[in-house]
Each structure stands twice: as structure tokens, then as C-alpha cells.
Design a protein around this motif. Structure first.
Motif, PDB file in Angstrom:
ATOM      1  N   THR A 162     -15.754  -6.873  -3.260  1.00 11.22           N
ATOM      2  CA  THR A 162     -15.028  -5.594  -3.189  1.00 11.22           C
ATOM      3  C   THR A 162     -13.774  -5.720  -4.036  1.00 11.22           C
ATOM      4  O   THR A 162     -13.426  -6.816  -4.475  1.00 11.22           O
ATOM      5  N   ASP A 163     -13.067  -4.579  -4.253  1.00 13.64           N
ATOM      6  CA  ASP A 163     -11.840  -4.675  -5.061  1.00 13.64           C
ATOM      7  C   ASP A 163     -10.679  -5.239  -4.247  1.00 13.64           C
ATOM      8  O   ASP A 163      -9.712  -5.754  -4.806  1.00 13.64           O
ATOM      9  N   GLY A 164     -10.763  -5.132  -2.905  1.00  8.88           N
ATOM     10  CA  GLY A 164      -9.710  -5.682  -2.055  1.00  8.88           C
ATOM     11  C   GLY A 164      -8.413  -4.875  -2.066  1.00  8.88           C
ATOM     12  O   GLY A 164      -7.462  -5.239  -1.379  1.00  8.88           O
ATOM     13  N   THR A 165      -8.388  -3.776  -2.835  1.00  8.17           N
ATOM     14  CA  THR A 165      -7.118  -3.044  -2.985  1.00  8.17           C
ATOM     15  C   THR A 165      -7.207  -1.576  -2.590  1.00  8.17           C
ATOM     16  O   THR A 165      -6.187  -0.926  -2.409  1.00  8.17           O
ATOM     17  N   CYS A 166      -8.393  -1.012  -2.491  1.00 11.79           N
ATOM     18  CA  CYS A 166      -8.498   0.427  -2.215  1.00 11.79           C
ATOM     19  C   CYS A 166      -8.123   0.701  -0.755  1.00 11.79           C
ATOM     20  O   CYS A 166      -7.964  -0.216   0.052  1.00 11.79           O
ATOM     21  N   GLU A 167      -7.996   1.981  -0.407  1.00  5.58           N
ATOM     22  CA  GLU A 167      -7.543   2.320   0.958  1.00  5.58           C
ATOM     23  C   GLU A 167      -8.525   1.817   2.013  1.00  5.58           C
ATOM     24  O   GLU A 167      -8.126   1.488   3.129  1.00  5.58           O
ATOM     25  N   TYR A 168      -9.824   1.747   1.666  1.00  4.11           N
ATOM     26  CA  TYR A 168     -10.820   1.283   2.647  1.00  4.11           C
ATOM     27  C   TYR A 168     -10.690  -0.221   2.880  1.00  4.11           C
ATOM     28  O   TYR A 168     -10.692  -0.690   4.004  1.00  4.11           O
ATOM     29  N   CYS A 169     -10.579  -0.972   1.781  1.00  8.35           N
ATOM     30  CA  CYS A 169     -10.408  -2.424   1.925  1.00  8.35           C
ATOM     31  C   CYS A 169      -9.147  -2.726   2.728  1.00  8.35           C
ATOM     32  O   CYS A 169      -9.142  -3.613   3.584  1.00  8.35           O
ATOM     33  N   ARG A 170      -8.074  -1.985   2.454  1.00  8.52           N
ATOM     34  CA  ARG A 170      -6.797  -2.290   3.109  1.00  8.52           C
ATOM     35  C   ARG A 170      -6.805  -1.899   4.584  1.00  8.52           C
ATOM     36  O   ARG A 170      -5.990  -2.372   5.364  1.00  8.52           O
ATOM     37  N   LEU A 213     -16.884   0.259   2.896  1.00  2.00           N
ATOM     38  CA  LEU A 213     -16.811   1.555   2.219  1.00  2.00           C
ATOM     39  C   LEU A 213     -15.990   1.468   0.926  1.00  2.00           C
ATOM     40  O   LEU A 213     -15.603   2.499   0.363  1.00  2.00           O
ATOM     41  N   CYS A 214     -15.722   0.279   0.441  1.00  3.79           N
ATOM     42  CA  CYS A 214     -14.888   0.070  -0.757  1.00  3.79           C
ATOM     43  C   CYS A 214     -15.239   1.047  -1.883  1.00  3.79           C
ATOM     44  O   CYS A 214     -16.403   1.368  -2.116  1.00  3.79           O
ATOM     45  N   ASP A 215     -14.188   1.510  -2.586  1.00  8.60           N
ATOM     46  CA  ASP A 215     -14.396   2.437  -3.708  1.00  8.60           C
ATOM     47  C   ASP A 215     -15.017   1.763  -4.930  1.00  8.60           C
ATOM     48  O   ASP A 215     -15.605   2.440  -5.767  1.00  8.60           O
ATOM     49  N   HIS A 216     -14.857   0.466  -5.070  1.00  7.83           N
ATOM     50  CA  HIS A 216     -15.378  -0.232  -6.254  1.00  7.83           C
ATOM     51  C   HIS A 216     -16.131  -1.498  -5.839  1.00  7.83           C
ATOM     52  O   HIS A 216     -15.728  -2.609  -6.186  1.00  7.83           O
TER      53      HIS A 216
HETATM   54 ZN   LIG Z   1     -12.008  -1.585  -1.901  1.00  4.55          ZN
END
Ligand SMILES: [Zn+2]
Ligand SMILES: [Zn+2]
Length: 332
Positions: free
Chosen positions: A94-102, A108-111
Motif C-alpha cells: 500500500t502507499d501507507g500515506t492515504c487517508e485509508y492507510c492512516r 481500502l488504500c487509494d494506491h
Molecule cells: Zn493508502
């Protein structure tokens, strides 16, 4: 290395996977190279191969239920040692930075990147994965038994949790393939009464052997009202039938990544605070919790093994409901 690659999606009857030689991948920073021993065969692989999921990488090596041994560490990779037995699942990164990851919803990660779909997977002798998304495999499981836990098991577990089913409750399972044959073992361990609806009589028998109180045809009405139900089969016409089986306030969980169109139905089937929700991917926490519980129970998966070169055959049998339990490719 040997691998089964998909150049372009096509019906499985046309055997679209090509068994061939490709370059062995190399681990980048924070990644590990895994020598694949077994790779589970999932219905999502069928959706990738037949093109129900739009192509994201071409050619691509499918497979996202990998059990293998770490052969090489990329730069800065330090979580595992060479020789450790590990598993790789659908959520590759995952990107670890989007609102879902956080917010703890990395499923549900955006990337996101997905194993065997947006990056190469485990229908191959080697696979590369970020060490942070790799699972340690509990000793309770031999390799081929562990493989189906990594998607069928983890996703089924997330479905059970989101269904909100509790001890003493009544649960419907629609479709009785790899995921359901694991989920029923968790449900029975929680003292949940299980009602299995599936078109295949062999699968009905397996459900009864695994402790179902009742097994019947997909659209037959279970003898008791259900507190919750999970649909694993990719058929939208099951949704109204499953809603009809729910008691007031019950929850219907859709466990697949793809489903045929859902027919329209009367609002009465949904009224009285019944809920329909889908399940998308899983978090690493789901995976770790599930593997711990699976070892405690312990879950026993039933597997039918195939050689890597026969991946097309395994997927064809999966499509025809001809697998008892889970299909697994034997690679190592
Ligand atoms: Zn994410
Ligand atoms: Zn899967």
C-alpha cells in the motif's frame, strides 16, 4: 525460472496461461526473494485470467496465496532471515500515506498493489514481495495446507468479522469452495450454527462433514432465519435469496471481488434494518490475527494439488465447482 504467464485474458477453456521460462525477479530495497513451494488457486485468479478484472499488467504471472522460503534479502530488508518460511497474500503493498492507510483501513488504500494482478505473483518458481507485507507461517501447518489460508482463509475471516456473527448465532454460507470450507471451521469453533447453500452436491456433502446443520441448493430457503450470511459465489442472483433468509436486522456480506449483476428486488427484502456490505481485500492485521486463530483451532484445509504446468486445468476445475476444498499448485 519456470512460470505460468498470462499475455491476454481469455476464457479458461482456451488455456490462456502459458507455461514458460522467464527471468527470475530480484528483490529491491525492503523486499525479499521467495522460492515458491506452493501457490493456492483462487477464484480471483480466474477473474484475472478471464478478464472480469481489467488487465493492470501485461504479461502477468497470477497467484496470490504463496507459501515458500526466503532465498535472498534486498537492501535494508531485515525482518526475516534467509531460509524462513513465509506467505504472500493478495495485498502486495500500500502507499501507507492515504487517508485509508492512516486510519487503519489499508485494505481500502487509494494506491494499492495486488499480488498476481498489478505485480507478478506465485504461479512461478520465485516471487518478490515487500518484507512488511509478508506473513510468517505458523508451524501448525504444512506448506500445501497453509496456501489456501492466505486468501480464502483471510478473506473468509474478514467476512465473518464484518458479518458480526456471535456465538450461538446462525450463519448462511452461499457457495462452498475454498473460502467457505475454511470459514465454516472458524464459525463452528465460535459455536455458530451454519447453513450451507451451494449448487454442487459434492460441496453440500463437504459442508455437512465440516459441521453444517443443513446444506441445500443455492436458492433453496434454509430451514431457519439467519443472523448473517456470506455470499462467496460470484452470482448476483443469490443476493435477493440470501436477503430473504435473513432475520430482521441481519447482515449480508458479499465476499467476492467480482459479482454478476444483482437483479432488482422488493424493498421489503432489505427493510427492517437488514444490511448488505461488501468486503474488499484485507489488512495485515486481519491476516496475522487469522493465522494465529487458524493455528489455535487448528484449521484443516482440504487441498487438491496440481503441477505448475497444469494451472489452466486447476482453474478450469475451479470454474466447474469440481474442486473439493481448495486447489493448490505444487511448485517447489
Ligand atoms: Zn493508502
Ligand atoms: Zn484470492
Amino acid at each position: 525460472m519456470k512460470a505460468c504467464i498470462l499475455r491476454a485474458p481469455a476464457p479458461i477453456a482456451a488455456s490462456p496461461l502459458e507455461y514458460t521460462n522467464v527471468a527470475t525477479p530480484q528483490p529491491g530495497a525492503g523486499e525479499v526473494l521467495i522460492r515458491v513451494q506452493y501457490c493456492g488457486v483462487c477464484r480471483t485468479d480466474l477473474h484475472v485470467v478471464e478478464g472480469e478484472l481489467p488487465p493492470r499488467k501485461s504479461p502477468v504471472i497470477p497467484g496470490h496465496q504463496v507459501v515458500g522460503v526466503i532465498e535472498k534479502l534486498g537492501a535494508r530488508a531485515q525482518r526475516f532471515s534467509v531460509g524462513a518460511r513465509v506467505g504472500v497474500a493478495w495485498l502486495h503493498r500500500t502507499d501507507g500515506t492515504c487517508e485509508y492507510c492512516r486510519s487503519g483501513a489499508e485494505n481500502l488504500c487509494d494506491h494499492p498493489e495486488f499480488t498476481g494482478y498489478t505485480v507478478d505473483g506465485g504461479y512461478a518458481e520465485h516471487v518478490v514481495a515487500p518484507e512488511d507485507f509478508v506473513y510468517a507461517i505458523p508451524e501448525a501447518f504444512v506448506d500445501e495446507q497453509a496456501a489456501p489460508l492466505l486468501c480464502a482463509g483471510i478473506i473468509g475471516f474478514r467476512c465473518l468479522r464484518l458479518a458480526g456473527i456471535k456465538s450461538g448465532g446462525r450463519l448462511g454460507l452461499y457457495g462452498f469452495g475454498a473460502a467457505a470450507h475454511v470459514a465454516i471451521q472458524v464459525a463452528r469453533h465460535w459455536n455458530v450454527e451454519v447453513f450451507a447453500s451451494t449448487r454442487d452436491t459434492r460441496h453440500q456433502r463437504l459442508a455437512l462433514e465440516l459441521g453444517a446443520a443443513w446444506a441445500g441448493d443455492t436458492l433453496a430457503e434454509p430451514p431457519k432465519k439467519l443472523d448473517a450470511a456470506i455470499i462467496f459465489a460470484p452470482a448476483g442472483e443469490i443476493v435477493p435469496a440470501a436477503l430473504k433468509a435473513l432475520r430482521k436486522g441481519g447482515t449480508l456480506v458479499l465476499g467476492g471481488i467480482h459479482m454478476s449483476p444483482i437483479p432488482s428486488f422488493d424493498y421489503d427484502l432489505l427493510y427492517q434494518e437488514r444490511v448488505i456490505r461488501s468486503v474488499a481485500n484485507n489488512t495485515r492485521k486481519d491476516g496475522e490475527e487469522f493465522l494465529r486463530i487458524a493455528a489455535e483451532i487448528p484449521i484443516r484445509t482440504q487441498v487438491e494439488t496440481f503441477e505448475l504446468r497444469d494451472a489452466n486445468i486447476a482453474l478450469r476445475k475451479l470454474k466447474e465447482d469440481a474442486i473439493r476444498g481448495a486447489a493448490v499448485l505444487e511448485i517447489g
